[in-house]
Motif scaffolding. Structure first.
Motif, PDB file in Angstrom:
ATOM      1  N   GLU A   1       0.827  -1.204   0.000  1.00  0.00           N
ATOM      2  CA  GLU A   1       0.000   0.000   0.000  1.00  0.00           C
ATOM      3  C   GLU A   1       0.860   1.253   0.000  1.00  0.00           C
ATOM      4  OE1 GLU A   1      -2.858   1.860   3.278  1.00  0.00           O
ATOM      5  OE2 GLU A   1      -3.814   0.171   2.228  1.00  0.00           O
ATOM      6  N   ASP A   2       1.951   1.242   0.739  1.00  0.00           N
ATOM      7  CA  ASP A   2       2.859   2.383   0.782  1.00  0.00           C
ATOM      8  C   ASP A   2       3.476   2.634  -0.592  1.00  0.00           C
ATOM      9  OD1 ASP A   2       4.334   4.474   1.910  1.00  0.00           O
ATOM     10  OD2 ASP A   2       5.986   3.164   2.485  1.00  0.00           O
ATOM     11  N   ILE A   3       3.822   1.575  -1.293  1.00  0.00           N
ATOM     12  CA  ILE A   3       4.368   1.710  -2.646  1.00  0.00           C
ATOM     13  C   ILE A   3       3.329   2.322  -3.579  1.00  0.00           C
ATOM     14  CG2 ILE A   3       5.207   0.458  -4.675  1.00  0.00           C
ATOM     15  CD1 ILE A   3       6.465  -1.563  -2.737  1.00  0.00           C
ATOM     16  N   LEU A   4       2.090   1.836  -3.501  1.00  0.00           N
ATOM     17  CA  LEU A   4       1.035   2.323  -4.387  1.00  0.00           C
ATOM     18  C   LEU A   4       0.707   3.785  -4.110  1.00  0.00           C
ATOM     19  CD1 LEU A   4      -1.307  -0.798  -4.336  1.00  0.00           C
ATOM     20  CD2 LEU A   4       0.386  -0.161  -6.057  1.00  0.00           C
ATOM     21  N   ILE A   5       0.667   4.149  -2.831  1.00  0.00           N
ATOM     22  CA  ILE A   5       0.413   5.545  -2.478  1.00  0.00           C
ATOM     23  C   ILE A   5       1.542   6.436  -3.015  1.00  0.00           C
ATOM     24  CG2 ILE A   5       0.319   7.187  -0.547  1.00  0.00           C
ATOM     25  CD1 ILE A   5      -1.154   4.949   1.019  1.00  0.00           C
ATOM     26  N   SER A   6       2.775   5.985  -2.846  1.00  0.00           N
ATOM     27  CA  SER A   6       3.925   6.761  -3.324  1.00  0.00           C
ATOM     28  C   SER A   6       3.897   6.921  -4.840  1.00  0.00           C
ATOM     29  CB  SER A   6       5.229   6.100  -2.882  1.00  0.00           C
ATOM     30  OG  SER A   6       5.321   6.080  -1.477  1.00  0.00           O
ATOM     31  N   ALA A   7       3.532   5.847  -5.548  1.00  0.00           N
ATOM     32  CA  ALA A   7       3.439   5.918  -7.014  1.00  0.00           C
ATOM     33  C   ALA A   7       2.347   6.892  -7.433  1.00  0.00           C
ATOM     34  CB  ALA A   7       3.164   4.532  -7.585  1.00  0.00           C
TER      35      ALA A   7
ATOM     36  N   GLY B   1      -9.904   2.953  -8.467  1.00  0.00           N
ATOM     37  CA  GLY B   1     -10.747   1.772  -8.320  1.00  0.00           C
ATOM     38  C   GLY B   1     -10.457   1.019  -7.039  1.00  0.00           C
ATOM     39  N   HIS B   2      -9.189   0.935  -6.686  1.00  0.00           N
ATOM     40  CA  HIS B   2      -8.785   0.214  -5.477  1.00  0.00           C
ATOM     41  C   HIS B   2      -9.221   0.954  -4.212  1.00  0.00           C
ATOM     42  CE1 HIS B   2      -6.515  -3.119  -3.839  1.00  0.00           C
ATOM     43  NE2 HIS B   2      -5.842  -2.308  -3.048  1.00  0.00           N
ATOM     44  N   SER B   3      -9.371   2.273  -4.307  1.00  0.00           N
ATOM     45  CA  SER B   3      -9.707   3.074  -3.133  1.00  0.00           C
ATOM     46  C   SER B   3     -11.174   2.940  -2.728  1.00  0.00           C
ATOM     47  CB  SER B   3      -9.373   4.550  -3.381  1.00  0.00           C
ATOM     48  OG  SER B   3     -10.252   5.111  -4.334  1.00  0.00           O
ATOM     49  N   VAL B   4     -12.002   2.366  -3.596  1.00  0.00           N
ATOM     50  CA  VAL B   4     -13.429   2.243  -3.288  1.00  0.00           C
ATOM     51  C   VAL B   4     -13.642   1.515  -1.961  1.00  0.00           C
ATOM     52  CG1 VAL B   4     -15.603   1.194  -4.024  1.00  0.00           C
ATOM     53  CG2 VAL B   4     -14.166   2.402  -5.690  1.00  0.00           C
TER      54      VAL B   4
ATOM     55  N   GLN C   1      -8.904   8.682   1.220  1.00  0.00           N
ATOM     56  CA  GLN C   1      -8.478   9.958   1.789  1.00  0.00           C
ATOM     57  C   GLN C   1      -7.268  10.506   1.029  1.00  0.00           C
ATOM     58  OE1 GLN C   1      -9.981  11.933   4.115  1.00  0.00           O
ATOM     59  NE2 GLN C   1      -8.423  13.362   3.376  1.00  0.00           N
ATOM     60  N   ILE C   2      -6.337   9.635   0.683  1.00  0.00           N
ATOM     61  CA  ILE C   2      -5.177  10.064  -0.112  1.00  0.00           C
ATOM     62  C   ILE C   2      -5.650  10.650  -1.439  1.00  0.00           C
ATOM     63  CG2 ILE C   2      -3.110   9.265  -1.350  1.00  0.00           C
ATOM     64  CD1 ILE C   2      -2.697   9.231   1.649  1.00  0.00           C
ATOM     65  N   ARG C   3      -6.575   9.947  -2.097  1.00  0.00           N
ATOM     66  CA  ARG C   3      -7.080  10.411  -3.393  1.00  0.00           C
ATOM     67  C   ARG C   3      -7.876  11.708  -3.243  1.00  0.00           C
ATOM     68  NH1 ARG C   3      -8.150  12.208  -7.533  1.00  0.00           N
ATOM     69  NH2 ARG C   3      -8.325  11.195  -9.569  1.00  0.00           N
ATOM     70  N   SER C   4      -8.617  11.831  -2.148  1.00  0.00           N
ATOM     71  CA  SER C   4      -9.379  13.050  -1.896  1.00  0.00           C
ATOM     72  C   SER C   4      -8.451  14.247  -1.723  1.00  0.00           C
ATOM     73  CB  SER C   4     -10.244  12.869  -0.646  1.00  0.00           C
ATOM     74  OG  SER C   4     -10.949  14.058  -0.346  1.00  0.00           O
ATOM     75  N   THR C   5      -7.335  14.045  -1.034  1.00  0.00           N
ATOM     76  CA  THR C   5      -6.360  15.122  -0.856  1.00  0.00           C
ATOM     77  C   THR C   5      -5.738  15.521  -2.192  1.00  0.00           C
ATOM     78  OG1 THR C   5      -5.869  14.386   1.395  1.00  0.00           O
ATOM     79  CG2 THR C   5      -4.222  15.776   0.327  1.00  0.00           C
ATOM     80  N   SER C   6      -5.390  14.532  -3.013  1.00  0.00           N
ATOM     81  CA  SER C   6      -4.857  14.820  -4.353  1.00  0.00           C
ATOM     82  C   SER C   6      -5.885  15.597  -5.173  1.00  0.00           C
ATOM     83  CB  SER C   6      -4.497  13.525  -5.074  1.00  0.00           C
ATOM     84  OG  SER C   6      -3.468  12.844  -4.399  1.00  0.00           O
ATOM     85  N   ASN C   7      -7.139  15.185  -5.031  1.00  0.00           N
ATOM     86  CA  ASN C   7      -8.230  15.836  -5.753  1.00  0.00           C
ATOM     87  C   ASN C   7      -8.342  17.306  -5.350  1.00  0.00           C
ATOM     88  OD1 ASN C   7     -10.508  15.536  -7.585  1.00  0.00           O
ATOM     89  ND2 ASN C   7     -11.784  15.851  -5.787  1.00  0.00           N
TER      90      ASN C   7
END
Length: 197
Positions: free
Chosen positions: A54-60, A111-114, A121-127
């Motif tokens: 998960e840490d790798i995916l978030i970093s990517a 898709g994975h964040s669903v 939350q990570i995606r929401s912050t990026s958004n």
């Protein structure tokens, strides 16, 4: 004498390998083992830089957003108003292999964040960061008078984001129809319908 390791460079190599694996096999099939093999490192090396998959995916994901933002800033330097907005939108779209790979990472991550509140939350912050970026371009166009000052800037930003995300998804699932040329044409049509100042 111990080998000197450039940790930032190695981390970037791992993230680049992560993007390639996700694009090739999808997020669910992406494993630390596959990423390690792709990067040419052992699983043990990866654990020095990342806690888990998960840490790798978030970093990517975060790196993909950072790279896109850097491209947008560079492409729009010295430009203003709708010209800058157009260039920024084009930089955000998957018009070449690098940006298509970034779109794969983003769509897979989304898709994975669903089912994962932390990833959401990570995606929401990026958004939120991307909304601020687009909002700046819209405000600039309104200040210059190219876009109506009374137009709801927040709605325009929503439309921009919806268009970019939709075109990115379509370019992944239907690349023969959603070609780079077609994406550019759709951006031009969108900007032509902007409420004039």
């Amino acid at each position: 004498m111990p080998k000197i390791v450039d940790h930032d460079q190695r981390r970037q190599e791992v993230l680049a390998a992560t993007w390639r694996v996700i694009a090739r096999v999808g997020l669910d099939a992406t494993t630390i083992r596959r990423i390690a093999d792709e990067a040419g490192h052992s699983v043990g090396v990866l654990t020095h830089y990342f806690k888990d998959k998960e840490d790798i995916l978030i970093s990517a994901h975060l790196l993909a957003f950072a790279r896109a933002r850097a491209r947008i800033v560079e492409a729009t330097e010295g430009r203003s108003s709708l010209d800058a907005l157009r260039l920024a939108m084009l930089e955000a779209l998957p018009l070449d292999e690098e940006r298509l790979l970034e779109a794969h990472v983003d769509v897979s991550f989304l898709g994975h964040s669903v089912g994962n509140a932390h990833l959401r939350q990570i995606r929401s912050t990026s958004n939120a960061h991307s909304r601020d970026l687009w909002g700046g371009f819209v405000a600039q166009a309104q200040d210059s008078g190219e876009v109506c000052r009374d137009a709801d800037a927040s709605l325009i930003v929503d439309e921009i984001k919806a268009l970019i995300e939709s075109l990115s998804i379509q370019a992944i699932i239907d690349p023969e129809r959603m070609t780079p040329e077609h994406q550019v044409a759709l951006v031009s049509r969108f900007l032509a319908r902007m409420p004039a100042g």
